[in-house]
Motif scaffolding. Sequence first.
Motif, PDB file in Angstrom:
ATOM      1  N   SER A   1      71.925  67.087  71.156  1.00 46.22           N
ATOM      2  CA  SER A   1      71.290  67.700  69.992  1.00 46.22           C
ATOM      3  C   SER A   1      70.180  66.787  69.491  1.00 46.22           C
ATOM      4  CB  SER A   1      72.314  67.961  68.881  1.00 46.22           C
ATOM      5  OG  SER A   1      72.828  66.744  68.406  1.00 46.22           O
TER       6      SER A   1
ATOM      7  N   SER B   1      67.467  66.305  66.211  1.00 41.96           N
ATOM      8  CA  SER B   1      67.137  66.737  64.847  1.00 41.96           C
ATOM      9  C   SER B   1      66.172  65.726  64.246  1.00 41.96           C
ATOM     10  CB  SER B   1      68.408  66.853  63.998  1.00 41.96           C
ATOM     11  OG  SER B   1      69.045  65.592  63.913  1.00 41.96           O
ATOM     12  N   ARG B   2      65.556  66.107  63.161  1.00 45.34           N
ATOM     13  CA  ARG B   2      64.587  65.235  62.498  1.00 45.34           C
ATOM     14  C   ARG B   2      65.188  64.733  61.195  1.00 45.34           C
ATOM     15  NH1 ARG B   2      58.462  66.090  63.321  1.00 45.34           N
ATOM     16  NH2 ARG B   2      57.831  63.996  62.753  1.00 45.34           N
ATOM     17  N   ASP B   3      65.085  63.428  60.973  1.00 48.52           N
ATOM     18  CA  ASP B   3      65.596  62.828  59.754  1.00 48.52           C
ATOM     19  C   ASP B   3      64.667  63.190  58.599  1.00 48.52           C
ATOM     20  OD1 ASP B   3      66.961  61.372  57.914  1.00 48.52           O
ATOM     21  OD2 ASP B   3      66.424  59.394  58.720  1.00 48.52           O
TER      22      ASP B   3
ATOM     23  N   TRP C   1      62.796  61.311  64.825  1.00 48.66           N
ATOM     24  CA  TRP C   1      63.665  62.197  65.586  1.00 48.66           C
ATOM     25  C   TRP C   1      64.971  61.480  65.882  1.00 48.66           C
ATOM     26  CZ3 TRP C   1      62.827  67.170  66.046  1.00 48.66           C
ATOM     27  CH2 TRP C   1      61.533  67.648  65.918  1.00 48.66           C
TER      28      TRP C   1
END
Length: 99
Positions: free
Chosen positions: A45, A47-49, A55
């Motif tokens: 997976s 996701s962006r912080d 990323w």
Amino acid sequence: MTTLSRYLRQPHPAHCSCSVCWSRTATAQPAGSPSTPCNQCRPVSVSRDALTGRWLLKPAFTCAKHTPADRPQKWWFVIHDSGKPTPFVPIFEPFELEG
């Protein structure tokens, strides 16, 4: 005269054991195949912080049950090993059988 159309598309009895009814009930049951992920396996997976904008990557995890084996399958074996292969040597001169 009996025709084929008379027998087509007729309902099967309740406890029919023909191949059509068997495959219908067998495919309706969930299969525990090795390719079906379990609750321990997870896909990768990304996701962006929200705070830093970087990323984040969570690597995939595969449990021991679904990890492929290092060895080939049991059915993979050599049927007959006749030794080293013999090279093909062409004969350019005609020959005659003696006898």
